[in-house]
Design an enzyme around this catalytic site. Structure first.
Site, PDB file in Angstrom:
ATOM      1  CE  LYS A 147     -10.981  16.632 -40.925  1.00 39.83           C
ATOM      2  NZ  LYS A 147     -11.291  17.331 -42.196  1.00 39.83           N
TER       3      LYS A 147
ATOM      4  NE  ARG B 195      -8.432  22.409 -38.669  1.00 42.06           N
ATOM      5  CZ  ARG B 195      -9.624  21.837 -38.686  1.00 42.06           C
ATOM      6  NH1 ARG B 195     -10.013  21.066 -37.708  1.00 42.06           N
ATOM      7  NH2 ARG B 195     -10.437  22.048 -39.697  1.00 42.06           N
TER       8      ARG B 195
ATOM      9  NE  ARG C  67     -19.891  20.644 -44.351  1.00 42.74           N
ATOM     10  CZ  ARG C  67     -18.689  20.592 -43.791  1.00 42.74           C
ATOM     11  NH1 ARG C  67     -18.236  19.468 -43.276  1.00 42.74           N
ATOM     12  NH2 ARG C  67     -17.929  21.669 -43.762  1.00 42.74           N
TER      13      ARG C  67
ATOM     14  NE  ARG D 241     -19.084  23.927 -41.151  1.00 48.31           N
ATOM     15  CZ  ARG D 241     -18.086  23.062 -40.933  1.00 48.31           C
ATOM     16  NH1 ARG D 241     -18.353  21.823 -40.593  1.00 48.31           N
ATOM     17  NH2 ARG D 241     -16.840  23.441 -41.033  1.00 48.31           N
TER      18      ARG D 241
ATOM     19  NE  ARG E 270     -13.404  25.134 -43.732  1.00 49.47           N
ATOM     20  CZ  ARG E 270     -14.498  24.422 -44.042  1.00 49.47           C
ATOM     21  NH1 ARG E 270     -15.452  24.981 -44.762  1.00 49.47           N
ATOM     22  NH2 ARG E 270     -14.631  23.197 -43.625  1.00 49.47           N
TER      23      ARG E 270
HETATM   24  P1  AP5 Z   1     -17.640  15.855 -43.842  1.00 49.95           P
HETATM   25  O1  AP5 Z   1     -17.654  14.490 -43.267  1.00 49.95           O
HETATM   26  O2  AP5 Z   1     -18.484  16.899 -43.199  1.00 49.95           O
HETATM   27  O3  AP5 Z   1     -16.120  16.356 -44.045  1.00 49.95           O
HETATM   28  P2  AP5 Z   1     -15.038  16.824 -42.974  1.00 49.95           P
HETATM   29  O4  AP5 Z   1     -13.733  16.277 -43.426  1.00 49.95           O
HETATM   30  O5  AP5 Z   1     -15.485  16.517 -41.590  1.00 49.95           O
HETATM   31  O6  AP5 Z   1     -15.093  18.388 -43.284  1.00 49.95           O
HETATM   32  P3  AP5 Z   1     -15.098  19.664 -42.330  1.00 49.95           P
HETATM   33  O7  AP5 Z   1     -15.310  20.835 -43.243  1.00 49.95           O
HETATM   34  O8  AP5 Z   1     -16.079  19.559 -41.193  1.00 49.95           O
HETATM   35  O9  AP5 Z   1     -13.686  19.662 -41.800  1.00 49.95           O
HETATM   36  P4  AP5 Z   1     -12.886  20.859 -41.417  1.00 49.95           P
HETATM   37  O10 AP5 Z   1     -11.706  20.141 -40.896  1.00 49.95           O
HETATM   38  O11 AP5 Z   1     -12.615  21.901 -42.401  1.00 49.95           O
HETATM   39  O12 AP5 Z   1     -13.862  21.671 -40.438  1.00 49.95           O
HETATM   40  P5  AP5 Z   1     -14.090  21.601 -38.876  1.00 49.95           P
HETATM   41  O13 AP5 Z   1     -15.533  21.575 -38.625  1.00 49.95           O
HETATM   42  O14 AP5 Z   1     -13.211  20.555 -38.264  1.00 49.95           O
HETATM   43  O15 AP5 Z   1     -18.058  15.727 -45.398  1.00 49.95           O
HETATM   44  C1  AP5 Z   1     -18.172  16.861 -46.235  1.00 49.95           C
HETATM   45  C2  AP5 Z   1     -19.354  16.677 -47.198  1.00 49.95           C
HETATM   46  O16 AP5 Z   1     -19.052  15.608 -48.110  1.00 49.95           O
HETATM   47  C3  AP5 Z   1     -20.666  16.256 -46.519  1.00 49.95           C
HETATM   48  O17 AP5 Z   1     -21.719  16.858 -47.223  1.00 49.95           O
HETATM   49  C4  AP5 Z   1     -20.721  14.727 -46.667  1.00 49.95           C
HETATM   50  O18 AP5 Z   1     -22.046  14.226 -46.725  1.00 49.95           O
HETATM   51  C5  AP5 Z   1     -19.995  14.524 -47.994  1.00 49.95           C
HETATM   52  N1  AP5 Z   1     -19.172  13.317 -48.038  1.00 49.95           N
HETATM   53  C6  AP5 Z   1     -18.386  12.812 -47.049  1.00 49.95           C
HETATM   54  N2  AP5 Z   1     -17.720  11.718 -47.498  1.00 49.95           N
HETATM   55  C7  AP5 Z   1     -18.087  11.552 -48.805  1.00 49.95           C
HETATM   56  C8  AP5 Z   1     -17.735  10.595 -49.807  1.00 49.95           C
HETATM   57  N3  AP5 Z   1     -16.856   9.615 -49.562  1.00 49.95           N
HETATM   58  N4  AP5 Z   1     -18.312  10.714 -51.025  1.00 49.95           N
HETATM   59  C9  AP5 Z   1     -19.189  11.725 -51.287  1.00 49.95           C
HETATM   60  N5  AP5 Z   1     -19.568  12.656 -50.378  1.00 49.95           N
HETATM   61  C10 AP5 Z   1     -19.017  12.575 -49.149  1.00 49.95           C
HETATM   62  O19 AP5 Z   1     -13.476  22.998 -38.427  1.00 49.95           O
HETATM   63  C11 AP5 Z   1     -14.133  24.228 -38.717  1.00 49.95           C
HETATM   64  C12 AP5 Z   1     -13.299  25.393 -38.223  1.00 49.95           C
HETATM   65  O20 AP5 Z   1     -13.097  25.294 -36.792  1.00 49.95           O
HETATM   66  C13 AP5 Z   1     -11.875  25.480 -38.787  1.00 49.95           C
HETATM   67  O21 AP5 Z   1     -11.848  26.132 -40.058  1.00 49.95           O
HETATM   68  C14 AP5 Z   1     -11.179  26.314 -37.705  1.00 49.95           C
HETATM   69  O22 AP5 Z   1     -11.546  27.664 -37.790  1.00 49.95           O
HETATM   70  C15 AP5 Z   1     -11.793  25.752 -36.430  1.00 49.95           C
HETATM   71  N6  AP5 Z   1     -11.032  24.603 -35.909  1.00 49.95           N
HETATM   72  C16 AP5 Z   1     -11.474  23.326 -35.822  1.00 49.95           C
HETATM   73  N7  AP5 Z   1     -10.543  22.535 -35.273  1.00 49.95           N
HETATM   74  C17 AP5 Z   1      -9.475  23.333 -35.018  1.00 49.95           C
HETATM   75  C18 AP5 Z   1      -8.193  23.086 -34.476  1.00 49.95           C
HETATM   76  N8  AP5 Z   1      -7.815  21.853 -34.081  1.00 49.95           N
HETATM   77  N9  AP5 Z   1      -7.332  24.126 -34.350  1.00 49.95           N
HETATM   78  C19 AP5 Z   1      -7.708  25.385 -34.728  1.00 49.95           C
HETATM   79  N10 AP5 Z   1      -8.914  25.683 -35.262  1.00 49.95           N
HETATM   80  C20 AP5 Z   1      -9.792  24.665 -35.413  1.00 49.95           C
END
Ligand code: AP5
Length: 217
Positions: free
Chosen positions: A16, A91, A130, A163, A174
């Site tokens: 994402k 979420r 990552r 991370r 997660r």
């Molecule tokens: P990346 O693009 O970083 O993936 P992502 O889907 O953004 O993953 P996240 O882990 O950041 O999402 P998340 O939703 O768990 O965490 P968030 O930070 O929002 O890609 C991942 C890896 O794959 C990278 O290395 C990239 O290079 C590679 N890649 C990407 N696409 C690829 C492809 N097509 N092919 C190969 N490789 C690829 O949230 C973190 C924490 O914050 C949560 O756990 C929670 O505690 C809190 N939080 C955040 N939002 C909320 C909310 N709305 N409500 C409550 N708590 C929240």
């Protein structure tokens, strides 16, 4: 000016953030990532950062009231006047309801809900490889999207780190939290919007192309 809000749905690690950055650059829309906003607060040691630090490192969700207030505040900044790409928010169904109410107030609407999905083994491989830029959160992968110089961000020369919540046990937690609390949003948006399913198991470039096509519809 028309307001375009895009909600990127999908499990942890599906890409994402990667796709939101590309899309933001191409469209000029703001990239609003709830995870980045929480990490920024933790880095600055704000009151919110102190409250959420352990929640993030455990892989749990931050309570809805804190999350909604933070996003509301972010969406009132001038760079969101034309809309935004929402990455990681909403979420939970309560957050989705709050978003509808907020956007009605700002005369906006959720126009597109691309749902990027991939099997769990792919998510775990992506998250464990990552690496994230310490200065500005640019995202790399040791195999699929490596920086030009190992451990250094191509854009701002900052060092790259893993991370804390990308450790395998937390990643599994997660994914479970996503299945329990966020997956219900797939049906939520299928009912009220045109949910567009995208195969996230493809290469980064192929996912970008599929996403581009889905947004044209
Ligand atoms: P990346 O693009 O970083 O993936 P992502 O889907 O953004 O993953 P996240 O882990 O950041 O999402 P998340 O939703 O768990 O965490 P968030 O930070 O929002 O890609 C991942 C890896 O794959 C990278 O290395 C990239 O290079 C590679 N890649 C990407 N696409 C690829 C492809 N097509 N092919 C190969 N490789 C690829 O949230 C973190 C924490 O914050 C949560 O756990 C929670 O505690 C809190 N939080 C955040 N939002 C909320 C909310 N709305 N409500 C409550 N708590 C929240």
């Amino acid at each position: 000016m028309p307001t375009t809000f895009i909600v990127l749905l999908g499990p942890p690690g599906v890409g994402k953030g990667t796709q939101a950055s590309i899309l933001a650059e191409r469209t000029g829309l703001a990239h609003v990532s709830s995870g980045d906003l929480f990490r920024e607060n933790i880095k600055k040691n704000t009151e919110l950062g102190k409250l959420v630090k352990k929640i993030l490192s455990d892989g749990e969700l931050v309570p809805d009231d804190l999350t909604i207030a933070m996003i509301r505040n972010r969406l009132t900044r001038p760079d969101c006047e034309a809309g935004a790409i929402l990455d990681g928010f909403p979420r939970t169904p309560a957050q989705a309801d709050a978003l509808q109410a907020m956007l009605a107030e700002f005369n906006g609407d959720v126009e597109h809900v691309p749902f990027i999905n991939a099997p769990e083994d792919i998510l775990v491989t992506r998250l464990s490889g990552r690496r994230t830029c310490r200065a500005n959160g640019h995202v790399y992968h040791t195999t699929y999207n490596p920086p030009k110089r190992a451990g250094i961000c191509d854009i701002d020369n900052s060092d790259l780190y893993q991370r804390e919540d990308d450790q395998v046990d937390t990643v599994k937690r997660r994914i479970q939290v996503y299945m329990d609390q966020t997956a219900p949003l797939i049906e939520y948006y299928r009912r009220i919007n045109n949910l567009q399913e995208i195969d996230g198991a493809q290469t980064i470039e192929a996912v970008t192309a599929s996403l581009g096509k889905s947004l044209e519809n």
